[in-house]
Scaffold this active site. Structure first.
Site, mmCIF file in Angstrom:
data_model
loop_
_atom_site.group_PDB
_atom_site.id
_atom_site.type_symbol
_atom_site.label_atom_id
_atom_site.label_comp_id
_atom_site.label_asym_id
_atom_site.label_seq_id
_atom_site.Cartn_x
_atom_site.Cartn_y
_atom_site.Cartn_z
ATOM 1 C CG ASP A 24 9.707 4.554 -3.048
ATOM 2 O OD1 ASP A 24 10.898 4.687 -3.388
ATOM 3 O OD2 ASP A 24 9.061 3.510 -3.266
ATOM 4 C CE LYS A 110 11.418 1.499 -4.441
ATOM 5 N NZ LYS A 110 10.004 1.422 -4.823
ATOM 6 C CB CYS A 149 9.010 1.085 -0.577
ATOM 7 S SG CYS A 149 8.264 0.461 -2.106
HETATM 8 C C1 VGL Z 1 4.992 1.372 -2.725
HETATM 9 C C2 VGL Z 1 2.980 0.351 -3.113
HETATM 10 C C3 VGL Z 1 3.276 0.234 -4.448
HETATM 11 C C4 VGL Z 1 5.922 2.037 -1.753
HETATM 12 C C5 VGL Z 1 5.311 1.255 -4.061
HETATM 13 O O1 VGL Z 1 6.742 2.875 -2.165
HETATM 14 O O2 VGL Z 1 5.823 1.730 -0.530
HETATM 15 N N1 VGL Z 1 3.827 0.910 -2.255
HETATM 16 N N2 VGL Z 1 4.443 0.691 -4.914
#
Ligand code: VGL
Ligand code: ZN
Length: 203
Positions: A24, A110, A149
């Site tokens: 991410d 995802k 994540c």
């Molecule tokens: C994430 C908060 C909301 C992440 C994703 O990638 O850690 N954190 N969505």
């Protein structure tokens, strides 16, 4: 914290059966993004170092991305806890421009349906199947965010039987509550993830 306390220092060097997994590293999690992770941009040059090592050894690279529909259930207007972020197809959902992903990198999207959130790259995806098909046994995991994540992806990877190296110099935490990132790192090592840095696996 010592990171080189394993029996054989060469065991952590990337080799066939290993893959780099970048979690991410998207604009919305970087400075200026809608869910900016404090100092999140610092992971990019370090990850580029890991990318060079994996490229030099001809080893595969995977990148997960948060890929939400416009009114995702995790967003505040929908009753969730996060500001809207990483909406599929928007600039905020793009990988950091400075991240040097090779064209061969496999992208895992995802949390791409409105009702469900997924903090792990294995949740609701065929990622495990893809890794098995590619005979991957060890994962080198870094990216954003340590306490969401990265933590959930590492947990699932260990549960699924992968050996996990946590890129200790290429992760940053949201830290909504202070100390959450640190506790996440402690949990990952307790579960069996081995901390490494780019200096240790270069050379
Ligand atoms: C994430 C908060 C909301 C992440 C994703 O990638 O850690 N954190 N969505
Ligand atoms: Zn999200």
């Amino acid at each position: 914290v010592r990171t080189m306390d394993r029996a054989n220092q060469d065991d952590c060097k990337p080799q066939p059966g290993d893959a780099l997994l970048i979690v991410d590293v998207q604009n919305d999690f970087l400075p200026g993004g809608s869910l900016a992770v404090p100092r999140g941009g610092e992971v990019v040059p370090v990850l580029n170092g890991y990318l060079r090592i994996f490229a030099a050894r001809g080893l595969p690279v995977y990148a997960t991305r948060d890929w939400h529909p416009e009114r995702h259930s995790s967003f505040r207007p929908q009753g969730g806890i996060w500001p809207p972020h990483c909406v599929a197809g928007t600039r905020g959902a793009e990988f950091a421009a400075a991240l040097q992903l090779p064209p061969s990198a496999v992208i895992i999207s995802k949390a791409d349906t409105a009702e469900r959130d997924a903090y792990s790259g294995f949740q609701g995806t065929n990622f495990d199947q893809q890794l098995r098909t590619a005979s991957i046994q060890r994962l080198f995991i870094g990216g954003l965010a340590t306490d969401y994540c990265v933590l959930n992806t590492v947990r699932d990877a260990l549960r699924l039987g992968y050996e996990v190296f946590l890129l200790a110099d290429a992760i940053r935490a949201v830290d909504v509550q202070p100390g959450k990132g640190l506790r996440a790192e402690q949990e990952m090592t307790r579960l069996g993830a081995q901390r490494i840095t780019v200096e240790e696996i270069a050379a």
